[in-house]
Scaffold this active site. Structure first.
Site, PDB file in Angstrom:
ATOM      1  N   PRO A 291       0.835  -1.351   0.131  1.00  0.00           N
ATOM      2  CG  PRO A 291      -0.062  -0.907   2.109  1.00  0.00           C
ATOM      3  CD  PRO A 291       0.680  -2.088   1.301  1.00  0.00           C
ATOM      4  N   GLY A 294       7.068   3.211  -0.337  1.00  0.00           N
ATOM      5  CA  GLY A 294       8.069   2.579   0.174  1.00  0.00           C
ATOM      6  C   GLY A 294       8.133   2.383   1.684  1.00  0.00           C
ATOM      7  CG  MET A 295       7.404   0.453   5.791  1.00  0.00           C
ATOM      8  SD  MET A 295       6.977   1.913   6.833  1.00  0.00           S
ATOM      9  CE  MET A 295       7.763   1.851   8.252  1.00  0.00           C
ATOM     10  CD  GLU A 321      10.682   4.498   2.142  1.00  0.00           C
ATOM     11  OE1 GLU A 321      10.897   4.548   3.336  1.00  0.00           O
ATOM     12  OE2 GLU A 321      10.195   5.187   1.687  1.00  0.00           O
ATOM     13  CG  HIS A 324      12.768   6.935   6.908  1.00  0.00           C
ATOM     14  ND1 HIS A 324      12.190   7.954   7.802  1.00  0.00           N
ATOM     15  CD2 HIS A 324      11.886   6.881   5.836  1.00  0.00           C
ATOM     16  CE1 HIS A 324      11.024   8.435   7.119  1.00  0.00           C
ATOM     17  NE2 HIS A 324      10.849   7.786   6.056  1.00  0.00           N
ATOM     18  CD  GLU A 343       7.902   9.707   6.777  1.00  0.00           C
ATOM     19  OE1 GLU A 343       8.685  10.084   5.660  1.00  0.00           O
ATOM     20  OE2 GLU A 343       7.838   8.438   7.062  1.00  0.00           O
ATOM     21  CE1 TYR A 414       4.557  11.573   4.519  1.00  0.00           C
ATOM     22  CE2 TYR A 414       6.815  11.261   3.825  1.00  0.00           C
ATOM     23  CZ  TYR A 414       5.498  10.659   4.269  1.00  0.00           C
ATOM     24  OH  TYR A 414       5.284   9.279   4.532  1.00  0.00           O
ATOM     25  CG  MET A 605      -3.460   2.965   0.595  1.00  0.00           C
ATOM     26  SD  MET A 605      -4.027   3.117   2.353  1.00  0.00           S
ATOM     27  CE  MET A 605      -2.444   2.931   3.039  1.00  0.00           C
TER      28      MET A 605
HETATM   29  N1  BES Z   1       7.522   5.809   6.661  1.00  0.00           N
HETATM   30  C1  BES Z   1       6.590   6.102   5.159  1.00  0.00           C
HETATM   31  C2  BES Z   1       5.453   5.054   4.718  1.00  0.00           C
HETATM   32  C3  BES Z   1       4.408   4.912   5.993  1.00  0.00           C
HETATM   33  C4  BES Z   1       4.068   6.500   6.754  1.00  0.00           C
HETATM   34  C5  BES Z   1       3.719   4.113   6.295  1.00  0.00           C
HETATM   35  C6  BES Z   1       3.085   6.318   7.682  1.00  0.00           C
HETATM   36  C7  BES Z   1       2.807   3.974   7.055  1.00  0.00           C
HETATM   37  C8  BES Z   1       2.516   5.351   7.793  1.00  0.00           C
HETATM   38  C9  BES Z   1       7.695   5.941   4.135  1.00  0.00           C
HETATM   39  O1  BES Z   1       9.008   6.177   4.366  1.00  0.00           O
HETATM   40  C10 BES Z   1       7.325   6.935   3.107  1.00  0.00           C
HETATM   41  O2  BES Z   1       7.253   8.156   3.300  1.00  0.00           O
HETATM   42  N2  BES Z   1       6.843   6.322   1.896  1.00  0.00           N
HETATM   43  C11 BES Z   1       6.560   7.549   0.717  1.00  0.00           C
HETATM   44  C12 BES Z   1       7.797   7.622  -0.141  1.00  0.00           C
HETATM   45  C13 BES Z   1       8.244   8.861  -0.060  1.00  0.00           C
HETATM   46  C14 BES Z   1       9.201   9.098  -1.246  1.00  0.00           C
HETATM   47  C15 BES Z   1       7.676  10.182   0.250  1.00  0.00           C
HETATM   48  C16 BES Z   1       5.468   6.488   0.112  1.00  0.00           C
HETATM   49  O3  BES Z   1       5.300   5.605   0.327  1.00  0.00           O
HETATM   50  O4  BES Z   1       4.947   7.258  -0.868  1.00  0.00           O
HETATM   51 ZN    ZN Z   2       9.210   8.377   5.000  1.00  0.00          ZN
END
Ligand code: BES
Ligand code: ZN
Length: 655
Positions: A291, A294-295, A321, A324, A343, A414, A605
């Site tokens: 969903p 990245g994580m 990622e 992080h 974030e 973010y 998502m």
């Molecule tokens: N940690 C997040 C994903 C997340 C945030 C999962 C809150 C559940 C709750 C991950 O590092 C992230 O920010 N992913 C982004 C990518 C990004 C380049 C901003 C994404 O999934 O779009």
């Molecule tokens: Zn993130």
């Protein structure tokens, strides 16, 4: 009098770092180590689990341990050495049960005092109701050989896999033993694989049914949300000595090629922020139903295959990622109202890495501008809500109490967070701010922190790194904006535009299209094909902002000119498809069926929610029903919420 002031200060500072999204008594007792043992039965979608905890008491007298759980079956709790079975019960608030879960209360049968350390075990079972887990059938996999399982614990979903203190303010080391019943299945977790059965089995199994045993350990303290597992016919291919790519066999060579520079990305970030301390960096390209983009699971980033575009334009997710590893995984927000501590800082570091990748600050600012546009639209939407909870989502300190913390998730932490750091950097200079961030990391390594900690740290740091006059001037400048930036629900107090040549190229072209006569292409329209992906994204988000000025004839021209409906880059596709629905360009004669296919092929998502939001209720429901089985439980929940909030049933254009 003095006493009262001190008492008040202590109380006030305790007040802020309380995590309101956990039912655990984590202030009284703290998990130090967790060992889990899981028997995977992926065909029947059931996991038999045991967890062993090492707790340390941080209160004068402790008689009970309270843990977070979500839709699981607890079998029993006991002391490992003596085997003594303990009384337990579940305290459940029907309004909260499916929102944040329940409280598992274990009576310790004795009282412990401050500083005591003791161990407990729990035996339990989980299944498809575990919302962190996606159990996939053989037919749903690429390789079609064995079932597949993957997890997504952030924000508060770990409690559906393991009873524990599910709060980012508690950090612990962990280890795991995973038993599988199918020899084709490989398992990876967010830790180091350990050979030779280091950990003795806690349970007795019929070993005839067990095909393989995997063990892992992570000796760096992490919060619960960073525990992760993937199981399936997955394999690993190295991209350098310390980096590798993991996925099913079908596309692994493509993924390995696209991510061949992983080591370089780690180095870019190390250049700015200091040594990468986690050892290996591995990235799993999961099934498309993952969903998120990245994580950041430590040693095992998870990513959606949509980041593999073919031209490396999606690798900024990998860089994010990796970033992080410092911000989020080393210094962690201490509750989910402070998510920007993860974030916002992470995006800041990501963009320092992107500067090295792109070679020109202009291209980085294009990303910042896309982010700013999306942030501004959301601030406007949230800030106009009459519901104080929704309104708070426009700030850097959303209200999460009594809610699933995921509800407050958006691009605000973010971009609003990034902008604050960008502004602070401009106040004290790039060089100084870089040093400040390094020192912030060092001081808070393997701990959790919030916005007050950052403020206090920053002020002390500036005081000792500037003259007193400079300090006073800087402090005043910061004090004018800091709390507003964090708590206000309107636009940030300083407007940052990130306008530059690269972004102006994109927005000028968008303007030319908007003012062109229907059916005509503006002069020089071909320049679009030379844009970087982020400029194209900016072009489309600019169009989205002004979509009411777009007619279907121009939309058709755009589609023909740039082949947008058949693009390979999902970052462009989802924006274009959303715009197609918003402008009513999408019909069965144009690209409606392509959009329908898209939402069935990708479960990220960020990319499908805007499409579901733009659709009318009927169509959204039909498409959702078609794809329900494909989506991850978290995506299902959020799309169901989107559909529920729609009022209109008919939109003739789309039927
Ligand atoms: N940690 C997040 C994903 C997340 C945030 C999962 C809150 C559940 C709750 C991950 O590092 C992230 O920010 N992913 C982004 C990518 C990004 C380049 C901003 C994404 O999934 O779009
Ligand atoms: Zn993130």
């Amino acid at each position: 009098m003095k006493f009262y002031i001190i008492a008040f200060l202590i109380f006030a500072s305790f007040g802020v770092d309380i995590d309101k999204n956990t039912f655990s008594n984590y202030k009284e007792v703290k998990m130090q180590h967790l060992h889990i043992e899981w028997l995977l039965n992926l065909r029947s979608k059931i996991i038999d689990g045991s967890a062993e905890y090492t707790f340390k008491v941080t209160t004068a007298e402790l008689k009970e341990v309270h843990l977070d759980i979500y839709q699981m079956e607890i079998k029993y709790a006991y002391y490992p050495n003596v085997g003594k079975v303990l009384d337990w019960h579940v305290e459940s608030d029907p309004k909260q049960s499916l929102v944040q879960g329940d409280k598992l209360i274990i009576k310790l049968g004795q009282s412990y005092k401050y500083g005591d350390i003791f161990q407990l075990r729990i035996k339990y079972q989980i299944g498809e109701a575990a919302r962190a887990l996606s159990f996939m059938s053989i037919e749903q996999t690429d390789d079609k050989k064995a079932p597949y399982l993957f997890s997504q614990c952030e924000a508060n979903n770990c409690r559906s896999m393991i009873p524990l203190q599910d709060t980012p303010s508690i950090k612990f080391t962990y280890s795991a033993t995973v038993l599988t019943q199918d020899s084709q299945i490989n398992v990876f977790m967010s830790g180091l694989p350990v050979k030779n059965n280091k950990f003795a089995l806690m349970e007795q199994y019929n070993m005839n049914g067990i095909a393989k045993i995997f063990q892992f350990e992570l000796n760096i303290k992490i919060p619960a949300y960073l525990i992760a597992i993937v199981a399936g016919t997955v394999q690993e291919k190295a991209t350098s000595q310390r980096t590798s790519v993991i996925s099913e066999a079908k596309n692994i060579d493509i993924y390995q090629k696209e991510l061949e520079d992983l080591d370089k990305y780690v180095k870019y970030l190390e250049d700015y922020i200091g040594e990468y301390k986690w050892g290996f960096y591995k990235i799993v390209i999961l099934p498309a139903s993952f969903p998120f983009g990245g994580m950041e699971n430590p040693l095992l980033t998870f990513a959606n295959p949509s980041i593999i575009v073919g031209d490396k334009s999606g690798v900024s997710v990998a860089i994010h990622e990796i970033a992080h590893s410092w911000f989020g995984n080393t210094v962690t927000c201490n509750n989910w109202s402070n998510m920007w501590i993860n974030e916002g800082f992470c995006v800041f570091l990501e963009r320092k890495g992107l500067l090295q990748l792109f070679g020109e600050i202009d291209y980085v600012y294009v990303n910042s501008q896309v982010g700013t546009k999306e942030m501004n639209a959301l601030i406007k939407e949230f800030n106009s809500s009459t519901d104080p909870v929704i309104k708070s989502y426009a700030s850097l300190h959303p209200i999460t109490e009594d809610h699933n913390a995921d509800d407050s998730f958006s691009t605000i932490p973010y971009e609003r967070g990034y902008q604050l750091l960008f502004y602070l950097e401009s106040v004290i200079s790039e060089i100084k701010f870089q040093q400040l961030l390094k020192d912030w990391l060092r001081q808070n390594e393997y701990q959790s922190a919030d916005e007050n900690d950052f403020y206090n740290f920053m002020i002390v740091w500036i005081k000792s790194n500037f003259t007193i006059e400079q300090f006073l001037a800087i402090k005043q400048q910061i004090d004018t904006v800091y709390t507003k930036w964090i708590y206000d629900t309107g636009s940030p107090p300083v407007k940052l535009g990130f306008i530059n040549d690269a972004s102006t190229q994109a927005t000028d072209l968008a303007e030319d299209w908007l003012s062109s006569r229907p059916g005509e292409q503006p002069q020089g329209f071909e320049i679009f094909n030379q844009f970087k992906s982020n400029q194209k994204q900016l072009f489309l988000s600019y169009m989205q902002e002004k979509y009411t000025n777009l007619n279907t004839i121009t939309m058709k021209q755009l589609d023909l000119s740039y082949n947008l409906s058949d693009n390979k880059d999902a970052e462009l596709l989802f924006r274009w498809y959303t715009l197609s629905i918003q402008t009513k360009y999408a019909t069965t004669n144009t690209n409606l069926n392509k959009i329908r296919t898209f939402v069935g092929k990708i479960g990220r998502m960020k990319m499908i929610n805007p499409i579901y939001k733009a659709l009318d209720k009927n169509t959204a429901q039909t498409w959702y029903d078609e794809n329900k089985n494909f989506y991850h439980p978290l995506a299902k929940q959020s799309i169901e919420n989107i559909i529920k909030s729609k009022s209109q049933y008919v939109n003739v254009e789309l039927l």
